[in-house]
Each structure stands twice: as structure tokens, then as C-alpha cells.
Enzyme design. Structure first.
Site: not given
Length: 101
Positions: A29, A32
Site C-alpha cells: 500500500c 501506508c
């Protein structure tokens, strides 16, 4: 110190006391990856905050319990009780206000 947790019982033990910020993330991600150094800096500057990272794919039981459908998802837990859940990237100033730091 940042804790990486995938075990349900260890998670429950870690969040039982104090202010905890749980970061549900995945390794692939992009947001993230952008959020991770921000959270590490916040945790370093605020020793009263416990930062817990949970890989959503490595901990399906925890992901299911908190109905994680997007990453990153941040969960504010105080003394074992969930106060609020927010999905998506947030800048540092917003996270600090949200946590009351």
C-alpha cells in the site's frame, strides 16, 4: 517502541492500558508507506502513545474484528476501548489533533 502484532491475544494485551494508535496496513500500500514514518515520528515524540502496527493480510482475525476494508486504517484505543476508527492517509497535524496530542 513500535509493536508489530498479528496475534489476537497479544493485541488485546497491548491495547488494554493507555492511549494506543493501531495502524492496519499492507506492505504493498502506497499511502501506508507514506504514513509509516509520520507515525514513527509521532510515537517517538510522544512516549505516552503506544503505536501498534498490524499487517491486515497477516492478521485476518484482527482485520475481521475491526472490519478493515481499506488501508491504511487507524484506530484510536484508550484503555482497551475503541474511541474512533479512520480510514485513509492523514497528515501529521491531523493525526496529532485527532489523538489530542
Amino acid at each position: 517502541m513500535i509493536k508489530h502484532i498479528s496475534d489476537y491475544q497479544e493485541f488485546k494485551n497491548e491495547v488494554s492500558e493507555g492511549l494506543c494508535l493501531v495502524d492496519f496496513y499492507t506492505t504493498w500500500c502506497g499511502p501506508c508507506k507514506m504514513l509509516s514514518p509520520i507515525l514513527e515520528g509521532i510515537e517517538e515524540a510522544h512516549p505516552e502513545l503506544k503505536l501498534i502496527k498490524v499487517d491486515a493480510e497477516e492478521a485476518p482475525e484482527l482485520s475481521a474484528e475491526f472490519r478493515i476494508s481499506a488501508v491504511p486504517t487507524l484506530i484510536k484505543i484508550r484503555d482497551g476501548k475503541v474511541e474512533e476508527i479512520r480510514a485513509g492517509y492523514m497528515p501529521e497535524a491531523m493525526i496529532l489533533r485527532w489523538l489530542g496530542l
